[in-house]
Design a protein around this motif. Sequence first.
Motif, PDB file in Angstrom:
ATOM      1  N   VAL B   4       4.406 -12.231   6.919  1.00 49.20           N
ATOM      2  CA  VAL B   4       4.128 -11.161   5.971  1.00 49.20           C
ATOM      3  C   VAL B   4       4.847  -9.919   6.457  1.00 49.20           C
ATOM      4  CG1 VAL B   4       2.354  -9.741   4.899  1.00 49.20           C
ATOM      5  CG2 VAL B   4       1.875 -12.141   5.438  1.00 49.20           C
ATOM      6  N   THR B   5       5.583  -9.296   5.574  1.00 51.52           N
ATOM      7  CA  THR B   5       6.328  -8.097   5.931  1.00 51.52           C
ATOM      8  C   THR B   5       5.844  -6.917   5.108  1.00 51.52           C
ATOM      9  OG1 THR B   5       8.292  -9.417   6.441  1.00 51.52           O
ATOM     10  CG2 THR B   5       8.612  -7.054   6.105  1.00 51.52           C
ATOM     11  N   GLN B   6       5.476  -5.869   5.795  1.00 49.85           N
ATOM     12  CA  GLN B   6       5.184  -4.603   5.152  1.00 49.85           C
ATOM     13  C   GLN B   6       6.244  -3.623   5.656  1.00 49.85           C
ATOM     14  OE1 GLN B   6       0.565  -5.213   6.047  1.00 49.85           O
ATOM     15  NE2 GLN B   6       0.888  -3.454   4.705  1.00 49.85           N
ATOM     16  N   PRO B   7       7.222  -3.339   4.834  1.00 51.63           N
ATOM     17  CA  PRO B   7       8.391  -2.600   5.313  1.00 51.63           C
ATOM     18  C   PRO B   7       8.109  -1.145   5.704  1.00 51.63           C
ATOM     19  CG  PRO B   7       8.771  -3.524   3.122  1.00 51.63           C
ATOM     20  CD  PRO B   7       7.343  -3.723   3.438  1.00 51.63           C
ATOM     21  N   ASP B   8       7.070  -0.575   5.134  1.00 51.50           N
ATOM     22  CA  ASP B   8       6.781   0.838   5.393  1.00 51.50           C
ATOM     23  C   ASP B   8       5.686   0.963   6.429  1.00 51.50           C
ATOM     24  OD1 ASP B   8       7.072   0.865   1.927  1.00 51.50           O
ATOM     25  OD2 ASP B   8       8.558   1.754   3.273  1.00 51.50           O
ATOM     26  N   ILE B   9       6.010   1.608   7.544  1.00 51.61           N
ATOM     27  CA  ILE B   9       5.008   1.772   8.595  1.00 51.61           C
ATOM     28  C   ILE B   9       4.047   2.898   8.230  1.00 51.61           C
ATOM     29  CG2 ILE B   9       4.675   2.390  11.021  1.00 51.61           C
ATOM     30  CD1 ILE B   9       7.410   1.147  11.578  1.00 51.61           C
ATOM     31  N   HIS B  10       4.628   3.964   7.675  1.00 54.49           N
ATOM     32  CA  HIS B  10       3.821   5.143   7.368  1.00 54.49           C
ATOM     33  C   HIS B  10       4.324   5.756   6.067  1.00 54.49           C
ATOM     34  CE1 HIS B  10       1.969   9.186   8.988  1.00 54.49           C
ATOM     35  NE2 HIS B  10       1.363   8.719   7.931  1.00 54.49           N
ATOM     36  N   ILE B  11       3.399   6.063   5.185  1.00 57.78           N
ATOM     37  CA  ILE B  11       3.722   6.705   3.916  1.00 57.78           C
ATOM     38  C   ILE B  11       2.812   7.911   3.743  1.00 57.78           C
ATOM     39  CG2 ILE B  11       3.403   6.461   1.415  1.00 57.78           C
ATOM     40  CD1 ILE B  11       4.628   3.792   1.525  1.00 57.78           C
ATOM     41  N   THR B  12       3.393   9.008   3.259  1.00 57.16           N
ATOM     42  CA  THR B  12       2.596  10.187   2.915  1.00 57.16           C
ATOM     43  C   THR B  12       2.733  10.451   1.424  1.00 57.16           C
ATOM     44  OG1 THR B  12       2.887  11.184   5.099  1.00 57.16           O
ATOM     45  CG2 THR B  12       2.207  12.639   3.318  1.00 57.16           C
ATOM     46  N   PHE B 104      -1.625 -11.655   8.823  1.00 58.55           N
ATOM     47  CA  PHE B 104      -1.550 -10.259   8.412  1.00 58.55           C
ATOM     48  C   PHE B 104      -0.151  -9.694   8.612  1.00 58.55           C
ATOM     49  CE2 PHE B 104      -5.851  -8.769   7.549  1.00 58.55           C
ATOM     50  CZ  PHE B 104      -6.632  -9.793   8.061  1.00 58.55           C
ATOM     51  N   GLY B 105       0.185  -8.737   7.768  1.00 61.64           N
ATOM     52  CA  GLY B 105       1.328  -7.892   8.044  1.00 61.64           C
ATOM     53  C   GLY B 105       0.943  -6.843   9.076  1.00 61.64           C
ATOM     54  N   LYS B 106       1.920  -6.044   9.476  1.00 62.42           N
ATOM     55  CA  LYS B 106       1.677  -5.056  10.529  1.00 62.42           C
ATOM     56  C   LYS B 106       0.956  -3.827  10.006  1.00 62.42           C
ATOM     57  CE  LYS B 106       5.344  -6.454  13.642  1.00 62.42           C
ATOM     58  NZ  LYS B 106       6.544  -6.049  14.414  1.00 62.42           N
ATOM     59  N   GLY B 107       0.840  -3.720   8.712  1.00 57.98           N
ATOM     60  CA  GLY B 107       0.080  -2.618   8.145  1.00 57.98           C
ATOM     61  C   GLY B 107       0.936  -1.422   7.767  1.00 57.98           C
ATOM     62  N   THR B 108       0.443  -0.661   6.802  1.00 58.95           N
ATOM     63  CA  THR B 108       1.055   0.608   6.394  1.00 58.95           C
ATOM     64  C   THR B 108      -0.009   1.676   6.484  1.00 58.95           C
ATOM     65  OG1 THR B 108       2.623  -0.431   4.881  1.00 58.95           O
ATOM     66  CG2 THR B 108       2.149   1.905   4.535  1.00 58.95           C
ATOM     67  N   THR B 109       0.295   2.725   7.216  1.00 57.74           N
ATOM     68  CA  THR B 109      -0.632   3.845   7.319  1.00 57.74           C
ATOM     69  C   THR B 109      -0.358   4.817   6.182  1.00 57.74           C
ATOM     70  OG1 THR B 109      -0.734   3.637   9.725  1.00 57.74           O
ATOM     71  CG2 THR B 109      -1.460   5.720   8.762  1.00 57.74           C
TER      72      THR B 109
END
Lengths: 114, 114
Positions: B4-12, B104-109
């Motif tokens: 599973v890939t979540q390309p965005d680590i952090h989004i505001t 799980f993917g690595k998650g997006t904050t």
Amino acid sequence: EPEVTQTPSHQVTQMGQEVILRCVPISNHLYFYWYRQILGQKVEFLVSFYNNEISEKSEIFDDQFSVERPDGSNFTLKIRSTKLEDSAMYFCASSDPGGVGGQYFGPGTRLTVT
Amino acid sequence: AQSVTQPDIHITVSEGASLELRCNYSYGATPYLFWYVQSPGQGLQLLLKYFSGDTLVQGIKGFEAEFKRSQSSFNLRKPSVHWSDAAEYFCAVVVNQAGTALIFGKGTTLSVSS
């Protein structure tokens, strides 16, 4: 709404000691799981349990780990001889009798090994 | 192997603005797909799930996700973000067998600015 509960919320132990993490899954669920999340990393699967036996386990779940359902409500994870790298948040989850209706997670136990 | 890939680590995102969190999976067949949210110090809460049928699924807290087979994606959306949505979001998959591990993917904050 029924929920998964876990105790303790935080456990501090010395390296080499045994720890038991406890979980009470949702009452009509039949599949039970343990996951862990090392700080800053993704959630990793440890083991799944059904019908009083392990149905699947990951490479992380070595001989130092064991699971048990000692009675009709509790589900436990035992780490026999803790290592520093076992420090993580441990999550218990359960899913419905069909097994794929979504896994419902507890709040976690933060294990700190010193 | 499934991933599973979540390309965005952090989004505001600004409060009131729309949100889309991306998730791509790698698996030979269509897996079961999930989105979970984790608030600081909390466990994982199931937002929504996709098994089959309508490719647009509605979840809790006003979230929805769309499954696109051609793109192997399952993106999470919300039309208007609230400050309380600030959390970490995890996409997860499971093969369509009972009691199987979530991957799980690595998650997006997600941060929400006022």
